[in-house]
Design an enzyme around this catalytic site. Structure first.
Site, PDB file in Angstrom:
ATOM      1  N   SER A  74      -0.871 -36.478  38.213  1.00  0.00           N
ATOM      2  CA  SER A  74      -1.892 -36.194  38.689  1.00  0.00           C
ATOM      3  C   SER A  74      -2.021 -34.637  38.559  1.00  0.00           C
ATOM      4  O   SER A  74      -0.958 -34.036  38.073  1.00  0.00           O
ATOM      5  CB  SER A  74      -1.281 -35.986  40.284  1.00  0.00           C
ATOM      6  OG  SER A  74      -1.998 -35.221  41.283  1.00  0.00           O
ATOM      7  N   TYR A 123       5.331 -34.902  46.552  1.00  0.00           N
ATOM      8  CA  TYR A 123       4.410 -35.753  45.655  1.00  0.00           C
ATOM      9  C   TYR A 123       4.229 -34.743  44.254  1.00  0.00           C
ATOM     10  O   TYR A 123       4.393 -35.460  43.345  1.00  0.00           O
ATOM     11  CB  TYR A 123       3.223 -35.970  46.202  1.00  0.00           C
ATOM     12  CG  TYR A 123       1.881 -36.497  45.581  1.00  0.00           C
ATOM     13  CD1 TYR A 123       2.174 -37.831  45.314  1.00  0.00           C
ATOM     14  CD2 TYR A 123       1.247 -35.818  44.943  1.00  0.00           C
ATOM     15  CE1 TYR A 123       1.130 -38.462  44.864  1.00  0.00           C
ATOM     16  CE2 TYR A 123      -0.243 -36.565  44.343  1.00  0.00           C
ATOM     17  CZ  TYR A 123       0.173 -38.069  44.089  1.00  0.00           C
ATOM     18  OH  TYR A 123      -0.762 -38.596  43.555  1.00  0.00           O
TER      19      TYR A 123
HETATM   20  N1  LIG Z   1      -6.362 -40.831  44.830  1.00  0.00           N
HETATM   21  C1  LIG Z   1      -6.014 -39.612  44.074  1.00  0.00           C
HETATM   22  O1  LIG Z   1      -6.806 -38.633  44.630  1.00  0.00           O
HETATM   23  C2  LIG Z   1      -5.107 -39.609  43.066  1.00  0.00           C
HETATM   24  C3  LIG Z   1      -5.223 -38.288  42.564  1.00  0.00           C
HETATM   25  C4  LIG Z   1      -4.277 -38.037  41.470  1.00  0.00           C
HETATM   26  C5  LIG Z   1      -3.309 -39.194  40.972  1.00  0.00           C
HETATM   27  N2  LIG Z   1      -3.366 -40.174  41.734  1.00  0.00           N
HETATM   28  C6  LIG Z   1      -2.284 -41.455  41.598  1.00  0.00           C
HETATM   29  O2  LIG Z   1      -3.195 -42.422  40.883  1.00  0.00           O
HETATM   30  C7  LIG Z   1      -2.238 -43.570  41.369  1.00  0.00           C
HETATM   31  C8  LIG Z   1      -3.291 -44.604  42.073  1.00  0.00           C
HETATM   32  O3  LIG Z   1      -3.522 -44.037  43.117  1.00  0.00           O
HETATM   33  P1  LIG Z   1      -4.747 -44.723  44.190  1.00  0.00           P
HETATM   34  O4  LIG Z   1      -5.437 -43.474  44.754  1.00  0.00           O
HETATM   35  O5  LIG Z   1      -5.433 -45.626  43.429  1.00  0.00           O
HETATM   36  O6  LIG Z   1      -3.874 -44.974  45.209  1.00  0.00           O
HETATM   37  P2  LIG Z   1      -3.662 -46.480  46.377  1.00  0.00           P
HETATM   38  O7  LIG Z   1      -2.722 -45.954  47.395  1.00  0.00           O
HETATM   39  O8  LIG Z   1      -4.976 -46.865  46.539  1.00  0.00           O
HETATM   40  O9  LIG Z   1      -2.765 -47.422  45.302  1.00  0.00           O
HETATM   41  C9  LIG Z   1      -1.577 -47.139  45.060  1.00  0.00           C
HETATM   42  C10 LIG Z   1      -1.000 -48.927  45.191  1.00  0.00           C
HETATM   43  O10 LIG Z   1       0.229 -48.586  44.894  1.00  0.00           O
HETATM   44  C11 LIG Z   1       1.030 -49.722  45.516  1.00  0.00           C
HETATM   45  N3  LIG Z   1       2.388 -49.467  45.915  1.00  0.00           N
HETATM   46  C12 LIG Z   1       3.139 -48.447  46.651  1.00  0.00           C
HETATM   47  N4  LIG Z   1       4.389 -48.775  46.322  1.00  0.00           N
HETATM   48  C13 LIG Z   1       4.614 -49.898  45.674  1.00  0.00           C
HETATM   49  C14 LIG Z   1       5.792 -50.313  45.119  1.00  0.00           C
HETATM   50  N5  LIG Z   1       7.134 -49.850  45.660  1.00  0.00           N
HETATM   51  N6  LIG Z   1       5.787 -51.199  44.381  1.00  0.00           N
HETATM   52  C15 LIG Z   1       4.603 -51.828  43.913  1.00  0.00           C
HETATM   53  N7  LIG Z   1       3.312 -51.302  44.310  1.00  0.00           N
HETATM   54  C16 LIG Z   1       3.358 -50.131  45.185  1.00  0.00           C
HETATM   55  C17 LIG Z   1       0.164 -49.597  46.840  1.00  0.00           C
HETATM   56  O11 LIG Z   1       0.338 -50.877  47.667  1.00  0.00           O
HETATM   57  C18 LIG Z   1      -1.204 -49.549  46.360  1.00  0.00           C
HETATM   58  O12 LIG Z   1      -1.958 -50.590  46.078  1.00  0.00           O
HETATM   59  C19 LIG Z   1      -1.034 -42.966  42.014  1.00  0.00           C
HETATM   60  O13 LIG Z   1       0.028 -42.821  41.050  1.00  0.00           O
HETATM   61  C20 LIG Z   1      -1.588 -41.879  42.500  1.00  0.00           C
HETATM   62  O14 LIG Z   1      -0.547 -40.849  42.707  1.00  0.00           O
HETATM   63  C21 LIG Z   1      -4.038 -40.370  42.858  1.00  0.00           C
END
Ligand SMILES: NC(=O)c1ccc[n+]([C@@H]2O[C@H](COP(=O)([O-])OP(=O)(O)OC[C@H]3O[C@@H](n4cnc5c(N)ncnc54)[C@H](O)[C@@H]3O)[C@@H](O)[C@H]2O)c1
Length: 262
Positions: free
Chosen positions: A146, A159
């Site tokens: 991130s 985080y």
């Molecule tokens: N959305 C943002 O602004 C953003 C920004 C930077 C980085 N990210 C990163 O991108 C990635 C995806 O984020 P997103 O926004 O699609 O989030 P999201 O919450 O839509 O997806 C995350 C998924 O991880 C799953 N998950 C959580 N714990 C778990 C576990 N123990 N085992 C298996 N699955 C598990 C959840 O069920 C969910 O479907 C993450 O690593 C997040 O940190 C997101």
């Protein structure tokens, strides 16, 4: 097709960025293993993906429940893929959780929960799938970090620390296994419009939904949040052979945040 012949396992694929990557990888000819903790959402999204796909991908998509914090659940997915003769050559560590808070109001439990999924989960899953990639002489690990890994964001104490760890874990994997044909990279997005953001606004900032969404859009100098599919485009590049000379890198997708003051 840019990912033909590759079998890509994606964690946290039931929504947001993981789901967008699953769609993009299928469209590029990959075999895709969507995994997530959320079983009914995973099943529903996999079915919708297949229904909307134009490439006839039915025999190239699997949806398997896997908890990245549970080695037994990882092992059972690994065994299922061995049985199916789907050796994973691209692993995308995308699953994550977040807690919102600074040093003073982040509890040890919060910190441990975030590290358990984001950091130890990455270790668990990669340790399970990397040896077979090494035996095969090639493999590719893509980790979702991130922008919070390199730029402190307010109230993202646990985080941000977990994502900084992921960036360095990525470099370590790249360095330690480069001579065995393994590449490892990570993507550092700023704010991506997914349920992740909507979920934590609802949990931590009730009643502020509209102003928070506006603030998160303005955060990127380009003036909007990133779309999940824009992260998926970068993932296709990093998981394909087009990026054969790219390893240990952190790819920013930040709408200009890190370019300088604006
Ligand atoms: N959305 C943002 O602004 C953003 C920004 C930077 C980085 N990210 C990163 O991108 C990635 C995806 O984020 P997103 O926004 O699609 O989030 P999201 O919450 O839509 O997806 C995350 C998924 O991880 C799953 N998950 C959580 N714990 C778990 C576990 N123990 N085992 C298996 N699955 C598990 C959840 O069920 C969910 O479907 C993450 O690593 C997040 O940190 C997101």
């Amino acid at each position: 097709m840019r990912l033909e012949g590759k079998t890509c396992l994606i964690t946290g694929a039931a929504g947001g960025i993981g789901l967008a990557m699953s769609r993009a990888f299928i469209a590029e000819g990959a075999h895709v293993v969507m995994t997530d903790l959320a079983s009914s959402q995973l099943e529903q999204q996999a079915q919708e993906l297949l229904a909307a796909d134009a490439t006839g991908a039915t025999d190239r998509l699997l949806a398997l429940v896997m908890d990245v914090t549970d080695p037994a659940s990882i092992k059972s997915v690994y065994n299922a893929l061995v049985e199916k003769k789907w050796p994973v050559n691209v692993l995308v560590n995308n699953a994550a959780v977040i807690t919102v808070g600074n040093l003073l109001n982040t509890s040890n439990e919060d910190l441990n929960r975030v590290f358990k999924v984001n950091v130890e989960g990455l270790l668990n899953v990669t340790r399970a799938f990397l040896p077979a990639m090494i035996s095969a002489g090639s493999g590719n690990v893509l980790n979702m970090a991130s922008l919070a890994a390199v730029r402190a964001m307010h109230d993202r104490f646990a985080y941000g620390a977990s994502k900084a760890s992921i960036q360095m874990m990525t470099r370590s994997i790249a360095v330690d296994f480069v001579s065995q044909g393994i590449r490892a990279n990570c993507i550092l997005p700023a704010r991506v419009h997914t349920d992740f953001i909507e979920g934590y606004i609802e949990q931590y900032y009730p009643g502020e939904e509209e102003s928070r969404m506006e603030e998160y859009s303005r955060y990127q100098p380009i003036g909007r949040m990133i779309k999940p599919e824009e992260v998926a485009h970068a993932a296709v590049y990093l998981c394909s052979d087009e990026s054969a000379m790219v390893t240990g890198t952190s790819m920013l997708i930040d709408g200009g945040v890190m370019a300088g003051d604006n």
